[in-house]
Design an enzyme around this catalytic site. Structure first.
Site, PDB file in Angstrom:
ATOM      1  N   SER A 161     -46.758  25.510 -36.554  1.00 28.99           N
ATOM      2  CA  SER A 161     -47.255  25.281 -35.193  1.00 28.99           C
ATOM      3  C   SER A 161     -47.265  26.579 -34.397  1.00 28.99           C
ATOM      4  O   SER A 161     -46.404  27.452 -34.580  1.00 28.99           O
ATOM      5  CB  SER A 161     -46.324  24.278 -34.502  1.00 28.99           C
ATOM      6  OG  SER A 161     -46.591  24.215 -33.129  1.00 28.99           O
ATOM      7  N   TYR A 185     -37.477  21.969 -31.484  1.00 22.59           N
ATOM      8  CA  TYR A 185     -38.631  21.688 -32.351  1.00 22.59           C
ATOM      9  C   TYR A 185     -39.211  22.982 -32.913  1.00 22.59           C
ATOM     10  O   TYR A 185     -39.400  23.118 -34.130  1.00 22.59           O
ATOM     11  CB  TYR A 185     -39.710  20.919 -31.571  1.00 22.59           C
ATOM     12  CG  TYR A 185     -41.037  20.863 -32.291  1.00 22.59           C
ATOM     13  CD1 TYR A 185     -41.165  20.189 -33.513  1.00 22.59           C
ATOM     14  CD2 TYR A 185     -42.169  21.502 -31.783  1.00 22.59           C
ATOM     15  CE1 TYR A 185     -42.372  20.151 -34.190  1.00 22.59           C
ATOM     16  CE2 TYR A 185     -43.376  21.464 -32.461  1.00 22.59           C
ATOM     17  CZ  TYR A 185     -43.481  20.789 -33.661  1.00 22.59           C
ATOM     18  OH  TYR A 185     -44.681  20.764 -34.335  1.00 22.59           O
ATOM     19  N   LYS A 189     -39.440  24.388 -36.885  1.00 21.10           N
ATOM     20  CA  LYS A 189     -40.678  24.738 -37.604  1.00 21.10           C
ATOM     21  C   LYS A 189     -40.559  26.147 -38.175  1.00 21.10           C
ATOM     22  O   LYS A 189     -40.966  26.404 -39.303  1.00 21.10           O
ATOM     23  CB  LYS A 189     -41.902  24.639 -36.679  1.00 21.10           C
ATOM     24  CG  LYS A 189     -42.219  23.263 -36.150  1.00 21.10           C
ATOM     25  CD  LYS A 189     -42.309  22.189 -37.213  1.00 21.10           C
ATOM     26  CE  LYS A 189     -43.622  22.146 -37.942  1.00 21.10           C
ATOM     27  NZ  LYS A 189     -43.712  20.932 -38.811  1.00 21.10           N
TER      28      LYS A 189
HETATM   29  P1  NAD Z   1     -47.505  12.502 -36.800  1.00 22.46           P
HETATM   30  O1  NAD Z   1     -46.213  12.097 -36.215  1.00 22.46           O
HETATM   31  O2  NAD Z   1     -48.707  11.714 -36.459  1.00 22.46           O
HETATM   32  O3  NAD Z   1     -47.408  12.537 -38.392  1.00 22.46           O
HETATM   33  C1  NAD Z   1     -46.196  12.853 -39.064  1.00 22.46           C
HETATM   34  C2  NAD Z   1     -45.986  11.799 -40.128  1.00 22.46           C
HETATM   35  O4  NAD Z   1     -44.756  12.098 -40.808  1.00 22.46           O
HETATM   36  C3  NAD Z   1     -45.857  10.392 -39.561  1.00 22.46           C
HETATM   37  O5  NAD Z   1     -46.712   9.508 -40.242  1.00 22.46           O
HETATM   38  C4  NAD Z   1     -44.394  10.031 -39.775  1.00 22.46           C
HETATM   39  O6  NAD Z   1     -44.205   8.670 -39.988  1.00 22.46           O
HETATM   40  C5  NAD Z   1     -44.062  10.883 -40.988  1.00 22.46           C
HETATM   41  N1  NAD Z   1     -42.637  11.176 -41.097  1.00 22.46           N
HETATM   42  C6  NAD Z   1     -41.786  11.567 -40.109  1.00 22.46           C
HETATM   43  N2  NAD Z   1     -40.549  11.720 -40.609  1.00 22.46           N
HETATM   44  C7  NAD Z   1     -40.616  11.428 -41.942  1.00 22.46           C
HETATM   45  C8  NAD Z   1     -39.677  11.387 -42.993  1.00 22.46           C
HETATM   46  N3  NAD Z   1     -38.383  11.700 -42.780  1.00 22.46           N
HETATM   47  N4  NAD Z   1     -40.095  11.026 -44.225  1.00 22.46           N
HETATM   48  C9  NAD Z   1     -41.391  10.709 -44.449  1.00 22.46           C
HETATM   49  N5  NAD Z   1     -42.335  10.727 -43.488  1.00 22.46           N
HETATM   50  C10 NAD Z   1     -41.949  11.088 -42.249  1.00 22.46           C
HETATM   51  O7  NAD Z   1     -47.717  14.043 -36.455  1.00 22.46           O
HETATM   52  P2  NAD Z   1     -48.993  14.956 -36.678  1.00 22.46           P
HETATM   53  O8  NAD Z   1     -49.540  15.286 -35.354  1.00 22.46           O
HETATM   54  O9  NAD Z   1     -49.862  14.387 -37.719  1.00 22.46           O
HETATM   55  O10 NAD Z   1     -48.266  16.271 -37.194  1.00 22.46           O
HETATM   56  C11 NAD Z   1     -48.161  16.548 -38.568  1.00 22.46           C
HETATM   57  C12 NAD Z   1     -47.436  17.868 -38.736  1.00 22.46           C
HETATM   58  O11 NAD Z   1     -48.137  18.875 -38.044  1.00 22.46           O
HETATM   59  C13 NAD Z   1     -46.012  17.880 -38.198  1.00 22.46           C
HETATM   60  O12 NAD Z   1     -45.200  18.560 -39.130  1.00 22.46           O
HETATM   61  C14 NAD Z   1     -46.119  18.663 -36.906  1.00 22.46           C
HETATM   62  O13 NAD Z   1     -44.936  19.389 -36.645  1.00 22.46           O
HETATM   63  C15 NAD Z   1     -47.263  19.598 -37.212  1.00 22.46           C
HETATM   64  N6  NAD Z   1     -47.993  20.019 -36.007  1.00 22.46           N
HETATM   65  C16 NAD Z   1     -48.534  19.062 -35.191  1.00 22.46           C
HETATM   66  C17 NAD Z   1     -49.201  19.453 -34.035  1.00 22.46           C
HETATM   67  C18 NAD Z   1     -49.746  18.429 -33.071  1.00 22.46           C
HETATM   68  O14 NAD Z   1     -49.893  18.752 -31.896  1.00 22.46           O
HETATM   69  N7  NAD Z   1     -50.085  17.231 -33.508  1.00 22.46           N
HETATM   70  C19 NAD Z   1     -49.347  20.814 -33.747  1.00 22.46           C
HETATM   71  C20 NAD Z   1     -48.795  21.748 -34.617  1.00 22.46           C
HETATM   72  C21 NAD Z   1     -48.117  21.329 -35.754  1.00 22.46           C
HETATM   73  C1  WQD Z   2     -51.369  21.093 -22.843  1.00 19.57           C
HETATM   74  C2  WQD Z   2     -51.517  21.484 -21.379  1.00 19.57           C
HETATM   75  C3  WQD Z   2     -49.578  21.059 -20.027  1.00 19.57           C
HETATM   76  C4  WQD Z   2     -49.687  16.748 -20.373  1.00 19.57           C
HETATM   77  C5  WQD Z   2     -47.821  21.004 -27.584  1.00 19.57           C
HETATM   78  C6  WQD Z   2     -46.545  21.360 -28.278  1.00 19.57           C
HETATM   79  C7  WQD Z   2     -46.815  22.377 -29.346  1.00 19.57           C
HETATM   80  C8  WQD Z   2     -47.903  21.908 -30.298  1.00 19.57           C
HETATM   81  C9  WQD Z   2     -49.112  21.545 -29.554  1.00 19.57           C
HETATM   82  C10 WQD Z   2     -46.888  20.740 -32.141  1.00 19.57           C
HETATM   83  C11 WQD Z   2     -50.268  22.159 -20.830  1.00 19.57           C
HETATM   84  C12 WQD Z   2     -50.743  20.215 -19.591  1.00 19.57           C
HETATM   85  C13 WQD Z   2     -49.980  18.083 -20.502  1.00 19.57           C
HETATM   86  C14 WQD Z   2     -49.820  16.119 -19.114  1.00 19.57           C
HETATM   87  C15 WQD Z   2     -50.569  18.202 -18.210  1.00 19.57           C
HETATM   88  N1  WQD Z   2     -47.514  20.738 -31.030  1.00 19.57           N
HETATM   89  N2  WQD Z   2     -50.421  18.805 -19.432  1.00 19.57           N
HETATM   90  N3  WQD Z   2     -50.266  16.884 -18.092  1.00 19.57           N
HETATM   91  O1  WQD Z   2     -47.604  21.955 -24.570  1.00 19.57           O
HETATM   92  O2  WQD Z   2     -49.679  23.256 -25.241  1.00 19.57           O
HETATM   93  O3  WQD Z   2     -48.348  22.132 -26.957  1.00 19.57           O
HETATM   94  O4  WQD Z   2     -48.773  20.556 -28.565  1.00 19.57           O
HETATM   95  O5  WQD Z   2     -46.523  21.647 -32.790  1.00 19.57           O
HETATM   96  O6  WQD Z   2     -45.621  22.563 -30.003  1.00 19.57           O
HETATM   97  O7  WQD Z   2     -45.651  21.888 -27.314  1.00 19.57           O
HETATM   98  O8  WQD Z   2     -49.690  20.755 -25.398  1.00 19.57           O
HETATM   99  O9  WQD Z   2     -50.903  18.733 -24.728  1.00 19.57           O
HETATM  100  O10 WQD Z   2     -48.479  18.942 -24.084  1.00 19.57           O
HETATM  101  O11 WQD Z   2     -50.140  20.391 -22.974  1.00 19.57           O
HETATM  102  O12 WQD Z   2     -50.949  18.857 -17.239  1.00 19.57           O
HETATM  103  O13 WQD Z   2     -49.532  14.943 -18.942  1.00 19.57           O
HETATM  104  O14 WQD Z   2     -51.702  20.298 -20.617  1.00 19.57           O
HETATM  105  O15 WQD Z   2     -48.866  21.548 -18.927  1.00 19.57           O
HETATM  106  O16 WQD Z   2     -50.697  23.151 -19.945  1.00 19.57           O
HETATM  107  P1  WQD Z   2     -48.782  22.081 -25.433  1.00 19.57           P
HETATM  108  P2  WQD Z   2     -49.782  19.597 -24.320  1.00 19.57           P
END
Ligand code: NAD
Ligand code: WQD
Length: 372
Positions: A161, A185, A189
């Site tokens: 991330s 978090y 990562k």
């Molecule tokens: P998500 O929560 O929708 O998907 C994660 C999946 O992992 C879920 O289906 C959950 O049930 C499963 N899971 C959680 N713990 C588990 C365990 N102990 N054993 C087996 N399965 C388990 O999240 P996502 O948005 O699809 O994110 C997927 C990955 O991408 C995560 O590792 C997250 O950190 C990373 N990521 C997400 C974002 C985002 O904003 N969505 C951004 C950057 C990185």
């Molecule tokens: C985006 C913008 C808020 C909600 C997050 C995680 C990051 C990564 C991506 C997993 C910001 C603003 C948000 C609301 C708002 N995920 N906002 N009102 O914080 O950039 O990143 O998702 O790895 O780790 O931190 O994303 O969607 O929360 O916020 O004004 O109700 O929207 O302040 O500027 P963020 P976000």
């Protein structure tokens, strides 16, 4: 172990066109993997990004073995994947921290690649429950690394991330930008990345650590999408729940940042582009024992107000909002440098913020209460 082996169409080994990628930028996947039938173990397959990636993998000829414990997802998503892709994934319900079960899956299906999505992702919850985050995100990754040790897995792709960069001093954020996560978090990562780098260094397996920026949107069918539990933390799901009537108004966290309209700027990326980035990563040459880090974003920043405007345009009605205080820990401007993704993966995002809002709205409007 609950096992769900969906009926699937088998490809013939003598029909290589079945296994060729459709997205045009991935090269010859089959030749670069060790077997004729590329098999990918996908952890977190039922989740938001995992489910979209499964569809693109199936569409590009891969065999998919999914695992998930449904901690943050619903089993019905597996049916929707099958419906959209025209064939199902193999699936085993398990917790990735159960190394013995995971090892049994690896022994049975003999994957040659792993895409590791399973994990917890809520920044706020990680502050309240740090042990849970270290257990799943780091402990789960160590368990997976243990389970594949000595197996045929030669490529390991990890969901990292942009959160590992914390509040970057300069934008665009390159892979050389200093890592400085500011939440439990983010630290998990980064720790998982480091565990993968160290553990793969002694193995016949190469790694790609993909740092996603802000994934939004949904499959263009509207059949699968993001279904957050409780009050959404993230901007797009919250805005769409306002549009569908589940929330009264969006709170915009601050309009006094040093940006053109005063609201924060982020690099939103369509989840289907992100999924295709993983397909590209599966055909990217890797060196055994080495890991490479690649940012996955669009390189374009959008402000909160721009997203709210685009969401309102997609919905056909403005999104109700109010300006409130800043949220602690928010950086003013974060967006990605995309040159390494282009050079290393041969991949570029093609969908813009209008596409993201249109598809997210289609999903939300067709499924106002998510999968329930
Ligand atoms: P998500 O929560 O929708 O998907 C994660 C999946 O992992 C879920 O289906 C959950 O049930 C499963 N899971 C959680 N713990 C588990 C365990 N102990 N054993 C087996 N399965 C388990 O999240 P996502 O948005 O699809 O994110 C997927 C990955 O991408 C995560 O590792 C997250 O950190 C990373 N990521 C997400 C974002 C985002 O904003 N969505 C951004 C950057 C990185
Ligand atoms: C985006 C913008 C808020 C909600 C997050 C995680 C990051 C990564 C991506 C997993 C910001 C603003 C948000 C609301 C708002 N995920 N906002 N009102 O914080 O950039 O990143 O998702 O790895 O780790 O931190 O994303 O969607 O929360 O916020 O004004 O109700 O929207 O302040 O500027 P963020 P976000």
């Amino acid at each position: 172990m609950r096992r769900c082996r969906k009926k699937r169409q088998h490809r013939t080994k003598n029909n290589p066109s079945d296994a060729m990628p459709k997205c045009g930028n991935t090269g010859d996947i089959v030749d670069q993997m060790s077997g004729n039938q590329p098999r990918v173990l996908v952890t977190g397959a039922a989740g938001y990004i995992g489910s979209h990636t499964c569809i693109e993998l199936l569409g590009n000829g891969f065999e998919v073995i999914g695992v998930d414990n449904f901690d943050n997802s619903e089993p019905v998503v597996l049916d929707r994947i099958a419906e959209l892709a025209g064939r199902a994934i193999d699936f085993v319900e398990l917790d990735i921290r159960d190394t013995d079960k995971l090892r049994a899956v690896v022994a049975e299906y003999q994957p040659t690649a792993v895409i590791h999505f399973a994990g917890l992702k809520a920044v706020g919850e990680s502050v309240e429950k740090p042990h849970r985050y270290w257990s799943v995100n780091v402990g789960g990754t160590l368990s997976l690394l243990d389970a594949i040790d000595g197996s045929a897995v030669e490529r390991f792709i990890f969901s990292s991330s942009c959160t590992v960069y914390g509040d970057p001093a300069n934008v665009p954020v390159t892979e050389e930008t200093k890592v400085a996560p500011i939440s439990p978090y983010g630290r998990t990562k980064l720790a998982a990345e480091q565990a993968i780098i160290d553990c793969l260094s002694t193995r016949d397996c190469g790694g790609l650590l993909l740092r996603y920026f802000n994934p939004v949107g949904a499959h263009p069918s509207g059949r699968i999408g993001e279904d957050p539990v409780g009050i959404p933390n993230n901007l797009m799901p919250f805005a769409m729940q306002v549009a569908v009537g589940r929330r009264a108004a969006l709170s915009i966290f601050g309009n006094d940042y040093d940006t053109p309209d005063g609201t924060c700027i982020r690099d939103y990326i369509h989840v289907v582009d992100l999924a295709l980035g993983h397909v590209a990563a599966l055909s990217t040459a890797t060196t055994a024992g080495e890991c490479d880090v690649v940012n996955l974003g669009t390189g374009t920043g959008s402000s909160v107000l721009e997203v709210v405007q685009a969401a309102g345009d997609a919905v056909g009605t403005p999104i109700a909002f109010e300006i409130v205080d800043r949220r602690a820990g928010d950086a003013a401007v974060v967006y990605s440098d995309t040159s390494k993704a282009r050079e290393v993966l041969g991949w570029t995002a093609t969908r813009d913020i209008g596409d993201m809002c249109r598809d997210h709205w289609l999903w939300q409007s067709q499924n106002p209460d998510g999968y329930n």
